[in-house]
Write an enzyme that holds these catalytic residues in place. Sequence first.
Site, PDB file in Angstrom:
ATOM      1  CG  HIS A  32       2.554 -41.779 -51.498  1.00 36.78           C
ATOM      2  ND1 HIS A  32       1.281 -41.357 -51.846  1.00 36.78           N
ATOM      3  CD2 HIS A  32       3.402 -40.878 -52.057  1.00 36.78           C
ATOM      4  CE1 HIS A  32       1.363 -40.246 -52.567  1.00 36.78           C
ATOM      5  NE2 HIS A  32       2.651 -39.931 -52.724  1.00 36.78           N
ATOM      6  CG  MET A  36       8.435 -37.954 -59.471  1.00 35.31           C
ATOM      7  SD  MET A  36       9.693 -37.114 -58.503  1.00 35.31           S
ATOM      8  CE  MET A  36       8.943 -37.152 -56.881  1.00 35.31           C
ATOM      9  CG  HIS A  65       1.537 -38.649 -56.145  1.00 38.33           C
ATOM     10  ND1 HIS A  65       2.264 -37.814 -55.312  1.00 38.33           N
ATOM     11  CD2 HIS A  65       0.912 -37.829 -57.033  1.00 38.33           C
ATOM     12  CE1 HIS A  65       2.077 -36.553 -55.694  1.00 38.33           C
ATOM     13  NE2 HIS A  65       1.279 -36.536 -56.737  1.00 38.33           N
ATOM     14  N   GLY A 141       7.716 -33.124 -56.821  1.00 37.05           N
ATOM     15  CA  GLY A 141       8.977 -33.367 -57.520  1.00 37.05           C
ATOM     16  C   GLY A 141      10.099 -33.851 -56.625  1.00 37.05           C
ATOM     17  CG  PHE A 142      12.762 -32.306 -55.711  1.00 34.63           C
ATOM     18  CD1 PHE A 142      13.910 -32.952 -56.174  1.00 34.63           C
ATOM     19  CD2 PHE A 142      12.150 -31.355 -56.521  1.00 34.63           C
ATOM     20  CE1 PHE A 142      14.435 -32.640 -57.419  1.00 34.63           C
ATOM     21  CE2 PHE A 142      12.668 -31.038 -57.775  1.00 34.63           C
ATOM     22  CZ  PHE A 142      13.819 -31.683 -58.229  1.00 34.63           C
ATOM     23  N   GLY A 143      11.311 -35.072 -52.401  1.00 31.47           N
ATOM     24  CA  GLY A 143      11.019 -35.346 -51.000  1.00 31.47           C
ATOM     25  C   GLY A 143      11.792 -34.365 -50.133  1.00 31.47           C
ATOM     26  N   GLY A 144      11.495 -34.368 -48.848  1.00 31.24           N
ATOM     27  CA  GLY A 144      12.283 -33.591 -47.893  1.00 31.24           C
ATOM     28  C   GLY A 144      12.069 -32.092 -47.902  1.00 31.24           C
ATOM     29  CG  ASP A 174       2.585 -36.347 -51.162  1.00 32.77           C
ATOM     30  OD1 ASP A 174       3.578 -36.466 -50.426  1.00 32.77           O
ATOM     31  OD2 ASP A 174       2.540 -36.772 -52.337  1.00 32.77           O
ATOM     32  N   GLY A 175       3.664 -34.056 -48.525  1.00 32.44           N
ATOM     33  CA  GLY A 175       4.797 -33.140 -48.563  1.00 32.44           C
ATOM     34  C   GLY A 175       5.028 -32.486 -47.214  1.00 32.44           C
ATOM     35  N   GLY A 176       6.179 -32.788 -46.613  1.00 34.68           N
ATOM     36  CA  GLY A 176       6.552 -32.149 -45.351  1.00 34.68           C
ATOM     37  C   GLY A 176       5.712 -32.575 -44.165  1.00 34.68           C
ATOM     38  N   GLY A 196       7.233 -39.321 -46.264  1.00 32.47           N
ATOM     39  CA  GLY A 196       8.434 -39.974 -46.780  1.00 32.47           C
ATOM     40  C   GLY A 196       9.539 -39.914 -45.754  1.00 32.47           C
ATOM     41  CB  SER A 197      11.787 -37.109 -44.762  1.00 30.80           C
ATOM     42  OG  SER A 197      11.847 -36.642 -46.079  1.00 30.80           O
TER      43      SER A 197
HETATM   44  C1  DX5 Z   1       6.790 -35.088 -53.550  1.00 30.34           C
HETATM   45  C2  DX5 Z   1       6.153 -36.445 -53.384  1.00 30.34           C
HETATM   46  C3  DX5 Z   1       6.008 -36.847 -51.978  1.00 30.34           C
HETATM   47  C4  DX5 Z   1       7.304 -37.023 -51.211  1.00 30.34           C
HETATM   48  C5  DX5 Z   1       7.050 -36.605 -49.797  1.00 30.34           C
HETATM   49  O1  DX5 Z   1       6.709 -34.728 -54.873  1.00 30.34           O
HETATM   50  O2  DX5 Z   1       4.855 -36.457 -53.965  1.00 30.34           O
HETATM   51  O3  DX5 Z   1       5.202 -38.017 -51.844  1.00 30.34           O
HETATM   52  O4  DX5 Z   1       7.785 -38.343 -51.213  1.00 30.34           O
HETATM   53  O5  DX5 Z   1       8.236 -36.584 -49.108  1.00 30.34           O
HETATM   54  P1  DX5 Z   1       8.398 -35.940 -47.659  1.00 30.34           P
HETATM   55  O6  DX5 Z   1       7.396 -36.605 -46.761  1.00 30.34           O
HETATM   56  O7  DX5 Z   1       9.797 -36.218 -47.317  1.00 30.34           O
HETATM   57  O8  DX5 Z   1       8.092 -34.465 -47.803  1.00 30.34           O
HETATM   58 ZN    ZN Z   2       3.551 -38.180 -53.499  1.00 30.21          ZN
END
Ligand code: DX5
Ligand code: ZN
Length: 222
Positions: A32, A36, A65, A141-144, A174-176, A196-197
């Site tokens: 993935h 951004m 994405h 917008g952000f991971g984690g 996608d997310g968390g 991601g994380s």
């Molecule tokens: C957030 C991204 C996600 C992000 C997920 O805007 O679209 O793909 O990388 O990160 P985690 O899995 O850490 O929530």
């Molecule tokens: Zn994503």
Amino acid sequence: MIKISPSVLASDFSRLGEEAIKAEKGGADMLHLDVMDGHFVPNISFGAPVISSVRDKTSLFFDVHLMISDPLRYAQDFAKAGADMITFHYESDSDVRETLSAIHSLGCKAGIAVKPATPAQAVIPFISEADMILVMTVEPGFGGQSFMADMMPKVAAVRKAAEEAGKDIDIQVDGGINDKTVISAARAGANVFVAGSAVFRSPDPAAAIGALRKNAEVKPVG
Ligand code: DX5
Ligand code: ZN
């Protein structure tokens, strides 16, 4: 079919090629890649040249994405960079139908993403034309960030509409996503899990991918 798509946003960008190989060897189905633009979302990640630079490092399916305001304008750049699927946001400035058809004519699969505030009803009319619907389980917008369990009825609504339409569409979350939240997402009807994380911040990414897959194989309730 369950697919695990590790997000490189949580990886070490200075060693992106090695991180991609780590995901591939760890049993990932896709990679993935979060793009951004600092306009559609309040953050800037990377663009087509970076994706192109890792394309020959792995044979993983590239799940791109796009969190950008004008996906129609840039779709060709991402197709050329090696995207296998391009997912863009329903809330972007580009026309949904036109963008789906542009992505398909570039030879890529096409997905539509929805932010938390956008209802399932927005994307249901496109189920027969899209290859995947991405239900965001955080604000993009952000991971984690923490998983939004209140998005599960939206996942279920999209799955129900797809079944009624006789379409075995991919539904991505996608997310968390981690080895616990993946269970509720799978129960609601998702089958493609971005993490991601949970993968790249784990001391053992292969074990993390394995745990996600195992827990996603839960039987639906009822
Ligand atoms: C957030 C991204 C996600 C992000 C997920 O805007 O679209 O793909 O990388 O990160 P985690 O899995 O850490 O929530
Ligand atoms: Zn994503």
